[in-house]
Write a protein that holds these residues in place. Structure first.
Motif, mmCIF file in Angstrom:
data_model
loop_
_atom_site.group_PDB
_atom_site.id
_atom_site.type_symbol
_atom_site.label_atom_id
_atom_site.label_comp_id
_atom_site.label_asym_id
_atom_site.label_seq_id
_atom_site.Cartn_x
_atom_site.Cartn_y
_atom_site.Cartn_z
ATOM 1 N N GLU A 140 9.477 -4.915 0.094
ATOM 2 C CA GLU A 140 8.246 -5.533 -0.412
ATOM 3 C C GLU A 140 7.012 -4.892 0.224
ATOM 4 N N PHE A 141 7.076 -4.657 1.554
ATOM 5 C CA PHE A 141 5.927 -4.048 2.214
ATOM 6 C C PHE A 141 5.802 -2.573 1.831
ATOM 7 N N ASP A 142 6.925 -1.904 1.640
ATOM 8 C CA ASP A 142 6.893 -0.516 1.150
ATOM 9 C C ASP A 142 6.183 -0.437 -0.198
ATOM 10 N N ALA A 143 6.536 -1.358 -1.101
ATOM 11 C CA ALA A 143 5.937 -1.357 -2.440
ATOM 12 C C ALA A 143 4.442 -1.650 -2.366
ATOM 13 N N ALA A 144 4.063 -2.606 -1.516
ATOM 14 C CA ALA A 144 2.643 -2.932 -1.376
ATOM 15 C C ALA A 144 1.868 -1.751 -0.804
ATOM 16 N N THR A 145 2.470 -1.060 0.162
ATOM 17 C CA THR A 145 1.805 0.114 0.753
ATOM 18 C C THR A 145 1.622 1.203 -0.287
ATOM 19 N N ARG A 146 2.648 1.463 -1.069
ATOM 20 C CA ARG A 146 2.547 2.487 -2.102
ATOM 21 C C ARG A 146 1.474 2.125 -3.120
ATOM 22 N N ARG A 147 1.394 0.862 -3.457
ATOM 23 C CA ARG A 147 0.365 0.426 -4.423
ATOM 24 C C ARG A 147 -1.029 0.601 -3.837
ATOM 25 N N ALA A 148 -1.210 0.254 -2.563
ATOM 26 C CA ALA A 148 -2.518 0.437 -1.923
ATOM 27 C C ALA A 148 -2.898 1.910 -1.869
ATOM 28 N N ILE A 149 -1.912 2.770 -1.602
ATOM 29 C CA ILE A 149 -2.169 4.216 -1.577
ATOM 30 C C ILE A 149 -2.574 4.697 -2.965
ATOM 31 N N ASP A 150 -1.843 4.272 -3.994
ATOM 32 C CA ASP A 150 -2.136 4.719 -5.365
ATOM 33 C C ASP A 150 -3.536 4.289 -5.804
ATOM 34 N N ILE A 151 -3.900 3.051 -5.485
ATOM 35 C CA ILE A 151 -5.224 2.550 -5.864
ATOM 36 C C ILE A 151 -6.312 3.350 -5.158
ATOM 37 N N THR A 152 -6.145 3.574 -3.862
ATOM 38 C CA THR A 152 -7.147 4.313 -3.102
ATOM 39 C C THR A 152 -7.205 5.767 -3.554
ATOM 40 N N GLN A 153 -6.040 6.337 -3.882
ATOM 41 C CA GLN A 153 -6.016 7.713 -4.374
ATOM 42 C C GLN A 153 -6.812 7.861 -5.664
ATOM 43 N N ARG A 154 -6.612 6.952 -6.589
ATOM 44 C CA ARG A 154 -7.356 7.015 -7.846
ATOM 45 C C ARG A 154 -8.852 6.854 -7.605
ATOM 46 N N ALA A 155 -9.205 5.957 -6.723
ATOM 47 C CA ALA A 155 -10.624 5.752 -6.411
ATOM 48 C C ALA A 155 -11.237 7.000 -5.797
ATOM 49 N N ALA A 156 -10.489 7.671 -4.921
ATOM 50 C CA ALA A 156 -11.006 8.877 -4.275
ATOM 51 C C ALA A 156 -11.237 9.996 -5.281
ATOM 52 N N ARG A 157 -10.335 10.136 -6.246
ATOM 53 C CA ARG A 157 -10.477 11.205 -7.235
ATOM 54 C C ARG A 157 -11.613 10.936 -8.219
ATOM 55 N N GLN A 158 -11.980 9.681 -8.371
ATOM 56 C CA GLN A 158 -13.057 9.332 -9.300
ATOM 57 C C GLN A 158 -14.398 9.141 -8.599
ATOM 58 N N ALA A 159 -14.399 9.245 -7.277
ATOM 59 C CA ALA A 159 -15.611 8.980 -6.506
ATOM 60 C C ALA A 159 -16.576 10.157 -6.567
ATOM 61 N N THR A 160 -17.848 9.875 -6.322
ATOM 62 C CA THR A 160 -18.818 10.943 -6.138
ATOM 63 C C THR A 160 -18.551 11.613 -4.796
ATOM 64 N N GLU A 161 -19.171 12.759 -4.573
ATOM 65 C CA GLU A 161 -18.954 13.484 -3.320
ATOM 66 C C GLU A 161 -19.381 12.641 -2.115
ATOM 67 N N ASP A 162 -20.534 11.982 -2.221
ATOM 68 C CA ASP A 162 -21.016 11.159 -1.107
ATOM 69 C C ASP A 162 -20.098 9.969 -0.860
ATOM 70 N N GLU A 163 -19.651 9.327 -1.948
ATOM 71 C CA GLU A 163 -18.785 8.161 -1.783
ATOM 72 C C GLU A 163 -17.431 8.577 -1.210
ATOM 73 N N ARG A 164 -16.950 9.736 -1.625
ATOM 74 C CA ARG A 164 -15.672 10.227 -1.103
ATOM 75 C C ARG A 164 -15.771 10.483 0.399
ATOM 76 N N GLU A 165 -16.913 11.020 0.813
ATOM 77 C CA GLU A 165 -17.126 11.253 2.243
ATOM 78 C C GLU A 165 -17.130 9.924 3.002
ATOM 79 N N ALA A 166 -17.770 8.910 2.411
ATOM 80 C CA ALA A 166 -17.804 7.592 3.044
ATOM 81 C C ALA A 166 -16.409 6.971 3.083
ATOM 82 N N MET A 167 -15.616 7.182 2.049
ATOM 83 C CA MET A 167 -14.243 6.686 2.048
ATOM 84 C C MET A 167 -13.434 7.312 3.180
#
Length: 510
Positions: free
Chosen positions: A454-481
């Motif tokens: 269950e924790f493995d699945a939650a971790t993978r989901r958190a990684i996937d969500i953050t990964q998508r956000a990073a790829r869609q972020a502006t350069e400044d926002e990505r730096e802040a992330m």
């Protein structure tokens, strides 16, 4: 022009790299110069082209090839050299020995540290694009390249051997070609039969001494692969010019090409083998390929920190089961205080999340944080007293201040990046420690929580969500992330390393 006029205009001295493709044309737009220019643009470069040949082709095959005089190619190259700074060169189709000689002479007179040579000999349709006498001449050009990117049949031709049918054989051929010419060779597994043992679609950067970097990858199910080799090599040259590292450029180029293949079926070009979708990821809102947008890169950046965490006294003693009960209860007390604020950060992420699915994930995580983790902590603390706010340690307070600042002022993407290390590091540590111990370990229940499916699945989901956000972020926002992620990782390290104080023992009743 007076003597004070710079040879290279000032606007070209920084920013977008200038990438020159020396290759043939494809009027259908899927391969050759046309594919190169799209790939260069998609990966953040300014593309230029010097034509070596004109083809009459479409998605079904090559109908004719016209080769202009080699002298005219030299004129094209000299015109560019006289005016434009060239940051990287990609070389594709070289149809005859005279053309190869012209390119070789130009490169030796105008050395470039980033030359990617894609030894194009046969089109995806199976049509031959290079004359027989050109193969021998092409071998003389190999030492000029920084990286050679043949497919498996081309790799075999360059060595005068049969085509490799296994990944190990391909890596061996690539190593021998690299050693012979003192360069790097990109071994590509796209032509391997499925089930050869390599799995998926592997690629590897190979030097004279062996593999520098090997990457696994999915085999995308699409018939639209026209121009894949041209596109890959152009992306590699561009991303090296942008970031200055061949291994990092390969990682980014492979991810970009995989996305272009996934999106290939969205196009409707011709009735044969269609092109990859060079701009598909940009059209869907993703940013240019950038290592700061890749969470694998983030994980690599904290590699030393992760090793240091393993060496912290608390983690070492937790691992071997010798951790004193009072030390463990002190840690749990601090973690209970931390989880209250952490759950608020997760709830804030739920409020800001752009999709219902992400809202539900973060809201459920906030609930689990309090209902499940806190319950385990409280059961362990039953004999040691309940933690209170006045028992907070300096390390815990520092971490909470960081989370509170991210929650108060950060964007959704920054909050996701800030809360991610508490998932990822705990999952990493918990899984490794749990795997080494049996159920009678004194802290097996705690290790079991963070190594559970269950924790493995939650971790993978958190990684996937953050990964998508990073790829869609502006350069400044990505730096802040990235800053938020790195700071949270540092805070995790300090949190594990904290020790009990006499005051803490008194307040906690230890």
């Amino acid at each position: 022009m007076d003597s004070m006029t710079p040879t290279v205009p000032a606007r070209q001295r920084a920013g977008t790299p200038n990438i020159l493709s020396i290759a043939g044309s494809d009027p259908s737009g899927g391969a050759g110069i046309q594919a190169d220019l799209k790939s260069i643009a998609a990966c953040g470069g300014y593309g230029m082209a010097a034509l070596t040949a004109l083809t009459a082709q479409n998605t079904r095959g090559v109908l004719a090839v016209h080769t202009p005089p080699a002298e005219f190619l030299t004129h094209q190259l000299d015109a560019l050299t006289a005016d434009v700074r060239i940051d990287a060169v990609k070389i594709g189709m070289l149809p005859d020995a005279a053309t190869i000689a012209a390119v070789s002479a130009w490169l030796r007179a105008n050395p470039c540290p980033a030359v990617v040579l894609d030894p194009v000999m046969v089109a995806s349709s199976g049509d031959r694009l290079t004359e027989d006498d050109a193969v021998a001449a092409l071998r003389t050009l190999l030492p000029v390249a920084a990286v050679i990117t043949p497919n498996l049949p081309e790799l075999a031709v360059l060595l005068g051997e049969d085509t490799a049918t296994t990944w190990d054989a391909a890596l061996d051929q690539a190593r021998r070609l690299a050693a012979e010419h003192g360069t790097l060779v990109l071994a590509k597994g796209g032509h391997l039969p499925e089930g050869d043992g390599a799995g998926g679609c592997p690629d590897a950067l190979v030097g004279p001494d062996g593999v520098v970097l090997e990457l696994s990858g999915e085999r995308v199910e699409t018939a639209n692969t026209h121009g894949t080799g041209c596109s890959f090599s152009s992306a590699l040259a561009t991303l090296y010019a942008r970031h200055g590292d061949w291994a990092g450029a390969l990682q980014l180029a492979k991810r970009w090409l995989t996305g272009a293949l996934r999106a290939a079926d969205d196009l409707t070009v011709g009735g044969g083998r269609g092109p990859v979708h060079h701009l598909g990821q940009l059209w869907s809102g993703e940013s240019l390929p950038d290592p700061r947008a890749e969470l694998d890169h983030w994980w690599e950046l904290i590699g030393q920190l992760r090793a240091d965490i393993d060496d912290v006294w608390f983690v070492r003693q937790l691992a071997d089961g010798t951790l004193d009960r009072a030390d463990f209860e002190h840690y749990l007390a601090q973690d209970s205080i931390y989880l209250t604020t952490y759950s608020k950060a997760l709830a804030r992420a739920a409020q800001l999340a752009p999709t219902l699915d992400e809202q539900e994930f973060w809201a459920n995580s906030a609930h689990e944080c309090l209902a499940v983790e806190m319950e385990l902590h409280q059961s362990r603390l039953a004999d040691g007293g309940n933690p209170t706010a006045d028992a907070i340690s300096p390390e815990t307070r520092s971490y909470l201040n960081h989370l509170l600042a991210a929650t108060a002022t950060g964007s959704y993407a920054q909050i996701a990046a800030a809360v991610l290390p508490c998932y990822w590091l705990y999952q990493d540590i918990g899984t490794r420690l749990a795997a080494a111990h049996h159920p009678d370990h004194p802290y097996a229940d705690w290790l079991g929580m963070y190594s559970s499916p269950e924790f493995d699945a939650a971790t993978r989901r958190a990684i996937d969500i953050t990964q998508r956000a990073a790829r869609q972020a502006t350069e400044d926002e990505r730096e802040a992330m990235l800053d938020a992620f790195l700071e949270s990782a540092r805070q995790e390290m300090a949190f594990f390393a904290q020790r009990r104080t006499a005051a803490a023992e008194l307040k906690l009743g230890v």
